[in-house]
Design a protein around this motif. Structure first.
Motif, PDB file in Angstrom:
ATOM      1  N   VAL A 145      25.122  14.851  20.363  1.00 47.45           N
ATOM      2  CA  VAL A 145      25.244  14.726  21.819  1.00 47.45           C
ATOM      3  C   VAL A 145      24.270  15.659  22.525  1.00 47.45           C
ATOM      4  O   VAL A 145      24.244  16.867  22.258  1.00 47.45           O
ATOM      5  CB  VAL A 145      26.685  15.043  22.278  1.00 47.45           C
ATOM      6  CG1 VAL A 145      26.760  15.128  23.802  1.00 47.45           C
ATOM      7  CG2 VAL A 145      27.647  13.981  21.767  1.00 47.45           C
ATOM      8  N   GLY A 146      23.486  15.102  23.420  1.00 53.55           N
ATOM      9  CA  GLY A 146      22.685  15.900  24.332  1.00 53.55           C
ATOM     10  C   GLY A 146      23.491  16.171  25.583  1.00 53.55           C
ATOM     11  O   GLY A 146      23.931  15.234  26.262  1.00 53.55           O
ATOM     12  N   ALA A 147      23.725  17.449  25.893  1.00 57.73           N
ATOM     13  CA  ALA A 147      24.636  17.810  26.981  1.00 57.73           C
ATOM     14  C   ALA A 147      23.915  18.143  28.274  1.00 57.73           C
ATOM     15  O   ALA A 147      24.550  18.585  29.232  1.00 57.73           O
ATOM     16  CB  ALA A 147      25.496  19.006  26.558  1.00 57.73           C
ATOM     17  N   GLY A 148      22.593  17.925  28.326  1.00 58.69           N
ATOM     18  CA  GLY A 148      21.871  18.276  29.537  1.00 58.69           C
ATOM     19  C   GLY A 148      21.672  19.781  29.630  1.00 58.69           C
ATOM     20  O   GLY A 148      22.110  20.544  28.766  1.00 58.69           O
ATOM     21  N   ARG A 201      15.647  19.614  17.334  1.00 64.00           N
ATOM     22  CA  ARG A 201      15.854  19.485  15.896  1.00 64.00           C
ATOM     23  C   ARG A 201      16.884  18.415  15.547  1.00 64.00           C
ATOM     24  O   ARG A 201      17.440  18.390  14.448  1.00 64.00           O
ATOM     25  CB  ARG A 201      16.250  20.838  15.278  1.00 64.00           C
ATOM     26  CG  ARG A 201      15.206  21.909  15.549  1.00 64.00           C
ATOM     27  CD  ARG A 201      15.473  23.208  14.852  1.00 64.00           C
ATOM     28  NE  ARG A 201      15.168  23.115  13.423  1.00 64.00           N
ATOM     29  CZ  ARG A 201      15.127  24.192  12.617  1.00 64.00           C
ATOM     30  NH1 ARG A 201      15.364  25.391  13.126  1.00 64.00           N
ATOM     31  NH2 ARG A 201      14.853  24.046  11.346  1.00 64.00           N
ATOM     32  N   GLY A 202      17.123  17.519  16.502  1.00 62.43           N
ATOM     33  CA  GLY A 202      18.044  16.418  16.230  1.00 62.43           C
ATOM     34  C   GLY A 202      17.542  15.508  15.136  1.00 62.43           C
ATOM     35  O   GLY A 202      18.322  14.998  14.320  1.00 62.43           O
ATOM     36  N   ARG A 217      36.042  13.882  12.992  1.00 60.69           N
ATOM     37  CA  ARG A 217      35.035  13.412  13.928  1.00 60.69           C
ATOM     38  C   ARG A 217      34.306  14.633  14.480  1.00 60.69           C
ATOM     39  O   ARG A 217      34.875  15.406  15.248  1.00 60.69           O
ATOM     40  CB  ARG A 217      35.681  12.613  15.048  1.00 60.69           C
ATOM     41  CG  ARG A 217      36.204  11.265  14.598  1.00 60.69           C
ATOM     42  CD  ARG A 217      37.067  10.622  15.650  1.00 60.69           C
ATOM     43  NE  ARG A 217      38.288  11.396  15.866  1.00 60.69           N
ATOM     44  CZ  ARG A 217      39.289  11.017  16.645  1.00 60.69           C
ATOM     45  NH1 ARG A 217      39.212   9.885  17.295  1.00 60.69           N
ATOM     46  NH2 ARG A 217      40.366  11.774  16.783  1.00 60.69           N
ATOM     47  N   VAL A 218      33.078  14.802  14.041  1.00 66.50           N
ATOM     48  CA  VAL A 218      32.289  15.974  14.392  1.00 66.50           C
ATOM     49  C   VAL A 218      31.369  15.619  15.556  1.00 66.50           C
ATOM     50  O   VAL A 218      30.695  14.587  15.531  1.00 66.50           O
ATOM     51  CB  VAL A 218      31.438  16.445  13.190  1.00 66.50           C
ATOM     52  CG1 VAL A 218      30.644  17.694  13.552  1.00 66.50           C
ATOM     53  CG2 VAL A 218      32.334  16.691  11.973  1.00 66.50           C
ATOM     54  N   VAL A 219      31.356  16.473  16.557  1.00 64.10           N
ATOM     55  CA  VAL A 219      30.406  16.313  17.662  1.00 64.10           C
ATOM     56  C   VAL A 219      29.483  17.522  17.657  1.00 64.10           C
ATOM     57  O   VAL A 219      29.923  18.664  17.788  1.00 64.10           O
ATOM     58  CB  VAL A 219      31.134  16.182  19.013  1.00 64.10           C
ATOM     59  CG1 VAL A 219      30.124  16.170  20.157  1.00 64.10           C
ATOM     60  CG2 VAL A 219      31.964  14.903  19.046  1.00 64.10           C
ATOM     61  N   ARG A 220      28.224  17.255  17.441  1.00 65.50           N
ATOM     62  CA  ARG A 220      27.193  18.297  17.443  1.00 65.50           C
ATOM     63  C   ARG A 220      26.542  18.267  18.819  1.00 65.50           C
ATOM     64  O   ARG A 220      25.821  17.323  19.168  1.00 65.50           O
ATOM     65  CB  ARG A 220      26.172  18.007  16.337  1.00 65.50           C
ATOM     66  CG  ARG A 220      24.949  18.911  16.359  1.00 65.50           C
ATOM     67  CD  ARG A 220      25.285  20.293  15.855  1.00 65.50           C
ATOM     68  NE  ARG A 220      24.054  21.074  15.687  1.00 65.50           N
ATOM     69  CZ  ARG A 220      23.691  22.041  16.527  1.00 65.50           C
ATOM     70  NH1 ARG A 220      24.435  22.329  17.587  1.00 65.50           N
ATOM     71  NH2 ARG A 220      22.594  22.729  16.297  1.00 65.50           N
ATOM     72  N   HIS A 248      28.493  23.640  18.786  1.00 65.88           N
ATOM     73  CA  HIS A 248      27.690  23.676  20.009  1.00 65.88           C
ATOM     74  C   HIS A 248      26.673  24.801  19.990  1.00 65.88           C
ATOM     75  O   HIS A 248      26.884  25.858  19.377  1.00 65.88           O
ATOM     76  CB  HIS A 248      28.581  23.802  21.245  1.00 65.88           C
ATOM     77  CG  HIS A 248      29.414  25.057  21.279  1.00 65.88           C
ATOM     78  ND1 HIS A 248      28.972  26.212  21.863  1.00 65.88           N
ATOM     79  CD2 HIS A 248      30.661  25.310  20.804  1.00 65.88           C
ATOM     80  CE1 HIS A 248      29.911  27.141  21.753  1.00 65.88           C
ATOM     81  NE2 HIS A 248      30.945  26.632  21.112  1.00 65.88           N
ATOM     82  N   ASP A 249      25.565  24.562  20.673  1.00 67.53           N
ATOM     83  CA  ASP A 249      24.512  25.561  20.803  1.00 67.53           C
ATOM     84  C   ASP A 249      24.840  26.539  21.930  1.00 67.53           C
ATOM     85  O   ASP A 249      25.708  26.284  22.783  1.00 67.53           O
ATOM     86  CB  ASP A 249      23.174  24.884  21.103  1.00 67.53           C
ATOM     87  CG  ASP A 249      22.556  24.264  19.860  1.00 67.53           C
ATOM     88  OD1 ASP A 249      23.088  24.500  18.764  1.00 67.53           O
ATOM     89  OD2 ASP A 249      21.543  23.548  19.997  1.00 67.53           O
TER      90      ASP A 249
END
Length: 469
Positions: free
Chosen positions: A229-232, A317-318, A303-306, A255-256
């Protein structure tokens, strides 16, 4: 419970609507979608009503309301601007034990028309009993974001397969466990990816397997998945509906550091959250460990959300992460995000392209793998440069730009904490870049924009504090 929720089968059943205006028209549209046979009692009707009447979908009684018009009806709706007439309709319907809805008068209603989220065959109805209609509409808006169109396809697939499922699993407990596996597994995910044939094949395979054992732990297999997921860049209003759904379905979130707390607050409350943030020069969690953690959690059936700041495929680095997942047979999906260059520039009032100033834009990073002998050319005259992670390398970047022919008088803008409440924009000329970054102690996250368009931040300012020149 003030009202008893009820879903009525109105197919080929008569409904009377008293009133032919736009409000009555909206009610009729819902009833027609449900297959009702509508009688409208009104001297005059809207143009859309006229089309329905001409097509034979609505029967028109061009006369004043009469109680006998209710004979044979299952429901009635009073939708006129005459409160006395609406009360007469309500009284007559109630006397005949016909449920009636009076628009904007809940005290006269014996049923309410709810706010509806339609994912047929899944239908979600929301009501406050007429006490707070705007609250129901707000709830519907929130629910709409959680249930995309694939839920309808999933409902239709399960309906087609229902008899086979009941034949395969005679016991209710076994059926329940089977449905849990399907709804949490790859069938629903494949439908969301518009892979209907693959979803049906996956359901067929699940049906042909031996019924799963009752022990929960022994049923956990390599059925987990990862959603990238790109979170903006920070403003939670910039994440997509798909990102919001993923966050609400997650069992574990990796999460980053640049993913804002406001974005994480939108996630499912009981999801496990793991900070794998990295800072330039200080990698708290090496990429290899992140990869292994994703793999381990997915193999547990979770269910993993990166979640990454900006967009995972723009210096995030997706690409490396999905290559790793694919190599290990882990199902994955990708939710793009609004990348920092686009969002931060917009929140700073800077158009990355402009007919008068720049006909192209280039996204670059000061931290990238370079092949031996690869030139460091970052620019060409006539374009906008959006440089990620570039402020720490300000002196090197300035010198490279000079070497490529850029003038010391070229405008630049630094957007620090773009799209967030603490956003700060610094504007100057290329000759001043190093001194500006040092004097204002610029810290990441910060985006550097170089080109004539950068100067427009001053005149186009609209968000946060005014630019500093």
């Amino acid at each position: 419970m003030h009202l008893f929720p009820l879903f009525a089968d109105l197919k080929d059943r008569r409904v009377l609507i008293v009133g032919g205006g736009t409000v009555a028209e909206r009610k009729a549209a819902l009833l027609l979608a449900a297959g009702a046979r509508i009688d409208v009692a009104a001297v005059a009707v809207t143009a859309l009503f006229g089309k329905w009447i001409e097509a034979g979908n609505v029967r028109h009684c061009a006369a004043a309301f009469d109680e006998t018009q209710l004979d044979g009806c299952w429901l009635a709706i009073a939708a006129t601007d005459d409160r006395v007439l609406n009360a007469r309709v309500a009284a007559a319907a109630t006397a005949r034990r016909v449920f009636v809805n009076v628009v904007d008068d809940p005290l006269l209603c014996t049923f309410q028309v709810p706010s509806i989220v339609d994912r047929s065959p899944l239908t979600i109805a929301i009501s406050t009993g007429g006490a707070a209609p705007m609250l129901a509409r707000f709830a519907r808006e929130r629910i709409e974001t959680l249930f995309d169109a694939s839920w309808g396809a999933l409902g239709a697939l399960l309906a087609r397969t229902r008899a086979r499922i009941r034949a395969r699993f005679a016991r209710v407990e076994d059926r329940r466990r089977f449905y849990e596996r399907v709804l949490r597994g790859d069938v629903a995910q494949l439908l969301r990816q518009q892979r209907d044939a693959d979803a049906e094949a996956a359901l067929d395979r699940a049906l042909s397997e031996t019924p799963p054992p009752t022990n929960h732990e022994s049923r956990i297999t390599n059925s987990g998945s990862v959603t990238l997921v790109g979170a903006g860049p920070g403003d939670p209003g910039l994440i997509t509906l798909n990102a919001l759904r993923a966050l609400n379905e997650a069992d574990v979130i990796l999460h980053d550091r640049l993913v804002s707390a406001e974005v994480l607050d939108l996630a499912r409350r009981d999801a496990e959250r793991i900070d794998v943030g990295k800072i330039v020069g200080k990698h708290h969690t090496p990429q290899a460990q992140i990869n292994e953690r994703m793999l381990a959690e997915a193999r547990r059936g979770r269910r993993v959300v990166r979640v990454k700041g900006g967009d995972a495929f723009i210096f995030g680095r997706g690409g490396e992460e999905i290559e790793f997942l694919r190599a290990h047979g882990i199902a994955y999906t990708i939710v793009p995000g609004i990348t920092a260059a686009i969002a931060c520039a917009a929140y700073a009032g800077i158009p990355l392209t402009h007919r008068d100033h720049a006909q192209s834009v280039r996204f670059v990073t000061a931290h990238r793998k370079r092949s031996e002998g690869e030139p460091d050319d970052l620019t060409s005259v006539g374009e906008t440069l959006a440089i990620y992670m570039g402020v720490a390398e300000a002196a090197m970047l300035r010198d490279s730009l000079y070497a490529d022919g850029w003038s010391p008088a070229t405008p630049f803008a630094i957007v620090e904490n773009g799209t967030r409440p603490q956003q700060r924009v610094l504007v100057g000329l290329l000759a001043e870049l190093v001194e500006c970054a040092r004097a204002f102690e610029v810290r990441p996250p910060a985006l550097l924009i170089v080109g004539d368009v950068a100067a427009l931040a001053v005149s186009n300012h609209w968000f946060g504090a005014a630019p500093v020149q």
